[in-house]
Design an enzyme around this catalytic site. Structure first.
Site, PDB file in Angstrom:
ATOM      1  N   LEU A  30     -38.029  16.586 -42.597  1.00  0.00           N
ATOM      2  CA  LEU A  30     -36.688  17.010 -42.193  1.00  0.00           C
ATOM      3  C   LEU A  30     -36.209  16.059 -41.103  1.00  0.00           C
ATOM      4  CD1 LEU A  30     -37.314  20.870 -41.901  1.00  0.00           C
ATOM      5  CD2 LEU A  30     -35.824  19.777 -43.591  1.00  0.00           C
ATOM      6  N   SER A  31     -35.188  15.294 -41.439  1.00  0.00           N
ATOM      7  CA  SER A  31     -34.667  14.322 -40.498  1.00  0.00           C
ATOM      8  C   SER A  31     -34.151  15.030 -39.247  1.00  0.00           C
ATOM      9  CB  SER A  31     -33.539  13.564 -41.204  1.00  0.00           C
ATOM     10  OG  SER A  31     -33.111  12.533 -40.410  1.00  0.00           O
ATOM     11  N   GLN A  83     -42.782   9.294 -44.669  1.00  0.00           N
ATOM     12  CA  GLN A  83     -41.759   9.178 -45.714  1.00  0.00           C
ATOM     13  C   GLN A  83     -40.827   8.003 -45.433  1.00  0.00           C
ATOM     14  OE1 GLN A  83     -38.204  11.575 -46.314  1.00  0.00           O
ATOM     15  NE2 GLN A  83     -38.966  12.156 -48.343  1.00  0.00           N
ATOM     16  N   CYS A 113     -32.305  11.997 -50.840  1.00  0.00           N
ATOM     17  CA  CYS A 113     -31.331  12.189 -49.759  1.00  0.00           C
ATOM     18  C   CYS A 113     -29.904  12.029 -50.302  1.00  0.00           C
ATOM     19  CB  CYS A 113     -31.597  11.187 -48.636  1.00  0.00           C
ATOM     20  SG  CYS A 113     -30.410  11.360 -47.298  1.00  0.00           S
ATOM     21  N   ASP A 215     -35.069  26.573 -51.403  1.00  0.00           N
ATOM     22  CA  ASP A 215     -34.940  28.028 -51.255  1.00  0.00           C
ATOM     23  C   ASP A 215     -36.275  28.761 -51.076  1.00  0.00           C
ATOM     24  OD1 ASP A 215     -32.235  27.736 -51.435  1.00  0.00           O
ATOM     25  OD2 ASP A 215     -32.064  28.439 -53.504  1.00  0.00           O
TER      26      ASP A 215
HETATM   27  C1  LIG Z   1     -31.694  18.959 -41.485  1.00  0.00           C
HETATM   28  C2  LIG Z   1     -32.310  18.481 -42.757  1.00  0.00           C
HETATM   29  C3  LIG Z   1     -32.961  17.261 -42.770  1.00  0.00           C
HETATM   30  C4  LIG Z   1     -33.571  16.790 -43.947  1.00  0.00           C
HETATM   31  N1  LIG Z   1     -34.241  15.613 -43.924  1.00  0.00           N
HETATM   32  C5  LIG Z   1     -34.935  15.194 -45.019  1.00  0.00           C
HETATM   33  C6  LIG Z   1     -35.728  14.017 -44.983  1.00  0.00           C
HETATM   34  O1  LIG Z   1     -35.843  13.320 -43.973  1.00  0.00           O
HETATM   35  N2  LIG Z   1     -36.391  13.689 -46.134  1.00  0.00           N
HETATM   36  C7  LIG Z   1     -36.318  14.432 -47.281  1.00  0.00           C
HETATM   37  O2  LIG Z   1     -36.932  14.089 -48.288  1.00  0.00           O
HETATM   38  N3  LIG Z   1     -35.561  15.545 -47.325  1.00  0.00           N
HETATM   39  C8  LIG Z   1     -34.898  15.960 -46.230  1.00  0.00           C
HETATM   40  N4  LIG Z   1     -34.176  17.119 -46.271  1.00  0.00           N
HETATM   41  C9  LIG Z   1     -34.213  17.949 -47.491  1.00  0.00           C
HETATM   42  C10 LIG Z   1     -35.308  19.002 -47.401  1.00  0.00           C
HETATM   43  O3  LIG Z   1     -36.590  18.431 -47.233  1.00  0.00           O
HETATM   44  C11 LIG Z   1     -35.340  19.926 -48.640  1.00  0.00           C
HETATM   45  O4  LIG Z   1     -35.539  19.132 -49.776  1.00  0.00           O
HETATM   46  C12 LIG Z   1     -34.054  20.724 -48.796  1.00  0.00           C
HETATM   47  O5  LIG Z   1     -33.623  21.248 -47.566  1.00  0.00           O
HETATM   48  C13 LIG Z   1     -34.217  21.846 -49.824  1.00  0.00           C
HETATM   49  O6  LIG Z   1     -35.077  22.866 -49.409  1.00  0.00           O
HETATM   50  P1  LIG Z   1     -34.531  24.268 -48.786  1.00  0.00           P
HETATM   51  O7  LIG Z   1     -33.525  24.827 -49.761  1.00  0.00           O
HETATM   52  O8  LIG Z   1     -35.772  25.119 -48.662  1.00  0.00           O
HETATM   53  O9  LIG Z   1     -33.944  23.928 -47.460  1.00  0.00           O
HETATM   54  C14 LIG Z   1     -33.513  17.575 -45.131  1.00  0.00           C
HETATM   55  C15 LIG Z   1     -32.822  18.789 -45.115  1.00  0.00           C
HETATM   56  C16 LIG Z   1     -32.238  19.251 -43.955  1.00  0.00           C
HETATM   57  C17 LIG Z   1     -31.528  20.573 -43.965  1.00  0.00           C
END
Ligand SMILES: Cc1cc2nc3c(=O)[nH]c(=O)nc-3n(C[C@H](O)[C@H](O)[C@H](O)COP(=O)(O)O)c2cc1C
Length: 335
Positions: A30-31, A83, A113, A215
């Protein structure tokens, strides 16, 4: 409840190429969130879970003299993946080699992304539209490092361009050791429901591990996702914002069949305070600014949470943050 089939299947370690991972629950990259400080908190409750750095720009690694702080991992931190994102196979391969030197046990390539700034340059989810380049990247990185190379992607660019079946197969053929699929299209961003049914379809045609993402906000949703998709594991993302307990809670349930008692508001605030102080120690003033969003995420589901959220998201100093959190913790001590 966990079906017997699932219990049996998930009780063995997960093999990601040459790496064996004992937990089937992952903390996503998560960035702006999954720095060393955050990962330490998550790992306290989920010591065997795979974790990821924030996505790191391979071009930057090529041109900068110093490696970015984002790449820093604890000496004994494992399992851990770095990553990378980019569109140039040679830059990613070079960055992958440096990542391994820093301690990465796997290299994960970001192909999901949705951010314009990244996709315009051919990275992130735009690789779904350029499978030849995506393949070239995986092939080149696999040749360049000894550790397993994995990818994280989405199901397609848009509802009209869902190509994950073909794409995932091509990634496997190119040498990827695991694929994590966020069940949304690029066009969806983070909106609408994750379409887990596509992950089910991918799982049926691949031999490498498939990790389901999108989700997963609770033990219940993790179990449901595993049952529906047949995936080899789940990856938690937004559910961990202000809640570094989630990966551990799901992992504990998969291991024992017992639901962990969730932390009380007081315990969550104590964790928020620790998070704040660790960010301050690790990043100084920048850590304070970064802490604002984290602290705001911790402030939910207790009396007075909206008011506290408003205050913590404007802190300027460590003392201000500590005072606000101490006052709230004291309230829960008395009530
Ligand atoms: C704040 C934020 C930062 C994220 N940064 C990355 C990242 O650096 N690399 C990546 O592959 N996905 C990133 N994602 C995507 C998440 O890893 C994930 O795939 C996405 O949020 C879906 O899952 P969720 O519905 O459980 O949140 C980011 C998502 C959020 C909300």
């Amino acid at each position: 409840m966990l079906s017997n089939y699932l219990k049996q299947k998930l009780s063995s370690p997960l093999k990601i190429g040459s790496l064996k991972v004992k937990s089937r629950v992952f903390q996503s990259p998560l960035s702006g969130v999954t720095d060393l400080v955050f990962r330490r908190l998550v790992r306290r409750y989920a010591p065997q879970s795979m974790m990821y750095t924030e996505m790191i720009n391979a071009t930057e690694i090529h041109y900068l003299k110093q490696l970015p702080k984002l790449m820093e991992i604890d000496k004994d931190e494992q399992p851990i993946s770095i990553q990378l994102f980019d569109s140039r196979p040679d830059f990613i391969a070079e960055a992958a080699q440096k990542s391994v030197q820093e301690g990465a046990q796997t290299i994960d390539i970001n192909m999901g992304c949705p951010v314009n700034k990244i996709t315009k340059k051919g990275g992130g989810s735009s690789l779904l539209r350029q499978p030849d380049i995506a393949q070239a990247i995986v092939e080149k990185v696999v040749k360049s490092v000894e550790v397993p190379v994995t990818i994280k992607t989405r199901i397609g660019w848009s509802d009209q361009e869902i190509n994950i079946l073909d794409f995932a197969k091509r990634m496997e053929d190119s040498g990827a050791a695991m694929i994590t699929i966020h069940g949304r299209t690029r066009a969806q961003g983070y909106n609408g429901k994750a379409k887990w049914e596509w992950i089910t379809k991918v799982k049926k045609i691949l031999g490498i591990p498939v990790i389901a993402n999108g989700d997963i906000f609770s033990v219940e949703s993790a179990i449901k996702c595993l049952e529906i998709t047949g995936a080899d594991g789940v990856m938690c993302s937004r559910g961990t914002l202000g809640y570094p307990f989630l990966v551990g809670e799901i992992d504990y349930f998969l291991r024992t069949g017992i639901m962990k008692i969730s932390p009380t508001p007081k315990q969550r605030l104590e964790c928020a305070k620790e998070h704040l102080n660790n960010l301050w120690e690790y990043k100084g003033r920048r850590g304070i600014y970064q802490s604002r969003k984290h602290l705001a995420w911790y402030c939910k589901a207790f009396p007075g949470a909206p008011e506290l959220r408003d205050l913590v998201s404007r802190i300027e100093t460590i003392d201000q943050g500590n005072q606000l959190l101490d006052k709230a913790i004291e309230f829960f001590n008395k009530n």
